[in-house]
Design an enzyme around this catalytic site. Sequence first.
Site, mmCIF file in Angstrom:
data_model
loop_
_atom_site.group_PDB
_atom_site.id
_atom_site.type_symbol
_atom_site.label_atom_id
_atom_site.label_comp_id
_atom_site.label_asym_id
_atom_site.label_seq_id
_atom_site.Cartn_x
_atom_site.Cartn_y
_atom_site.Cartn_z
ATOM 1 N N ASP A 83 -13.158 5.008 1.395
ATOM 2 C CA ASP A 83 -11.733 5.046 1.752
ATOM 3 C C ASP A 83 -11.250 6.490 1.807
ATOM 4 O O ASP A 83 -11.089 7.140 0.784
ATOM 5 C CB ASP A 83 -10.944 4.242 0.700
ATOM 6 C CG ASP A 83 -9.439 4.231 0.974
ATOM 7 O OD1 ASP A 83 -8.985 4.906 1.916
ATOM 8 O OD2 ASP A 83 -8.714 3.555 0.224
ATOM 9 N N LYS A 116 2.500 11.118 -3.956
ATOM 10 C CA LYS A 116 1.418 10.388 -4.629
ATOM 11 C C LYS A 116 0.445 11.356 -5.297
ATOM 12 O O LYS A 116 -0.231 11.012 -6.241
ATOM 13 C CB LYS A 116 0.692 9.524 -3.594
ATOM 14 C CG LYS A 116 -0.265 8.526 -4.189
ATOM 15 C CD LYS A 116 -0.762 7.597 -3.111
ATOM 16 C CE LYS A 116 -1.784 6.634 -3.606
ATOM 17 N NZ LYS A 116 -2.215 5.717 -2.532
ATOM 18 N N GLU A 156 -7.173 0.059 -4.771
ATOM 19 C CA GLU A 156 -7.195 0.016 -3.307
ATOM 20 C C GLU A 156 -8.493 -0.561 -2.737
ATOM 21 O O GLU A 156 -8.446 -1.402 -1.841
ATOM 22 C CB GLU A 156 -6.885 1.408 -2.745
ATOM 23 C CG GLU A 156 -5.410 1.763 -2.959
ATOM 24 C CD GLU A 156 -5.077 3.226 -2.739
ATOM 25 O OE1 GLU A 156 -5.960 3.992 -2.335
ATOM 26 O OE2 GLU A 156 -3.913 3.607 -2.991
ATOM 27 N N ASP A 201 0.888 -1.166 0.000
ATOM 28 C CA ASP A 201 0.000 0.000 0.000
ATOM 29 C C ASP A 201 0.926 1.215 0.000
ATOM 30 O O ASP A 201 1.560 1.523 1.002
ATOM 31 C CB ASP A 201 -0.873 -0.029 1.272
ATOM 32 C CG ASP A 201 -1.692 1.244 1.433
ATOM 33 O OD1 ASP A 201 -1.708 2.080 0.508
ATOM 34 O OD2 ASP A 201 -2.318 1.385 2.502
#
Length: 522
Positions: free
Chosen positions: A192, A69, A170, A8
């Site tokens: 999420d 990211k 994810e 992750d």
Amino acid sequence: MQPVIGIDLGTTNSCAAVIEQGKPLVVPMADGKVTLPSVVAFKDGQRLVGDAAKRQFVNNVENTIYATKRLIGRSFDDPQTQDAIGRVTYRSVRGPNGDVWIHAADRKYAIQEVTALVLTEIKEACRRHLAQDVTHAVIAVPAHFNDRQRTATKQAAKIAGLEVLRVINEPTAAALAFGMHFGAERRIAVYDLGGGTFDVSVLKVGGGAIEVLATDGDAFLGGNDFDHRILGWLVGRIEKQVGMAITNDPVVAHRLWEAAELAKIQLSTTPITKIALPFLTTRPNGEVVHFECDLLRPVYEELVTDLLQRTLTTFTNTLAAASLTLQTLDEVLLVGGMTRMPAIRKRMVEITGREPATGVHPDLAVAVGAAVQAAMLGEQTMPAVLLDVTPHNLGVMTVAGLAETVIPKNTKVPAHVERRFTTVRDDQETVRIVVYQGDSRQIDKNEILGEFQLESIRKAQRGQVQIDVGFSISTDGIVHVTATDVETGKAQEIKITSSVGLSKADLERMIAEHQQPAPATP
Ligand code: AMP
């Protein structure tokens, strides 16, 4: 057999897991913690990664790189990218192909190179823990990541010496972690909310399979934005008390950010928190300023009401896009550190009328799910059970300059669609195809993946040469374009004349450089 690790790669924290004897194991990092801050710093000729980089931030703000990211695989000129760049303390520059590079320690780095340093640290932790070399991984990315963001993530892994067997979304990973693929068929929603991104996915699970029905999200909404609201409130309070501007000093600004995040986290478990900032700054007359105040949970919740509401609106819209109603939804999974905020849980229960599933730590679910997928790939069992969908329309630019969809959003991947193109002039030797990904009718509001030039077309009258262009999206969500001459059946040569991202030569150089002994991380 070499283990395949699940990773992750988070905006704020990263985490790795592996399946050992059928059980998921979250791999401890060098310092024994299960997550690694996704932070890299360059200092005195050394590279620091994780907590070591995070700790020295205040004294090295320009050379400490975080939240990459939000920048990976994005074009520098994109307004959202500019917004992200405006929020960080390091210097970003336009890279050779229009992507974002970072200027730190007298050098320019591609985002992939910086990300590779985080991945190398993870790889090393896995090697230490498993006592064997680790070269293969499954990496999770946000469901809304487009082709370029996925490709860039794979490139980062390649630089770190990791071959990515699968890029997994994810939310799909989260569903795997919760074991949702076992048992009867159900429809579930994954909410999420992490440090930098928000994602919602609606999945059909059960009977050994997971199918993504719809996915949506906001690449620029996450825990950082919640921190930012507290920060704004805090700055207002302090400046009122002190009577001068305080955020110009990067050290002070960083302490305020940290205090804001800490207050937010504490308010998940206590109704009131104390924000104490001793020796914060000095007045022009030399007097030292100490600051202290209380923040109450309802005040914090008021500060972030609209952020929370944005996530809930996206959530209900995504359910609708999957043709689901709250009555036909069977389960809700909450993933990401932010979902420990009580107001999020409360509102989700109010909206869905059910308690969210528990059992897997929200911070670790994605890594564990990536490891489950890795194990499946390793054993060659059920490799095809995951049926993801493409998060954005894939299309081409029409002659009129409009966006024309070829593969619509939410199509299951792998997907392949053929489009026929023809020449519009006699003896035309090239045809230009601009491929984009995005959901707007206006081409410039979408992400241009590349310009494909069909070359050396045989000479003929206009309209006589027909070329079938195949657009494919792989299970990793990566786009490939092929072209064939309909009459001769010959593959048509394609030249990508412009595409943002690393050139092959740059990538090879980075892989070679990365393998050279680097200054050690203490
Ligand atoms: P992730 O990207 O999933 O690691 O989530 C990181 C985000 O979750 C950051 O913004 C953290 O500040 C936030 N976070 C972590 N723990 C908590 C907590 N107990 N309550 C609220 N937010 C948290």
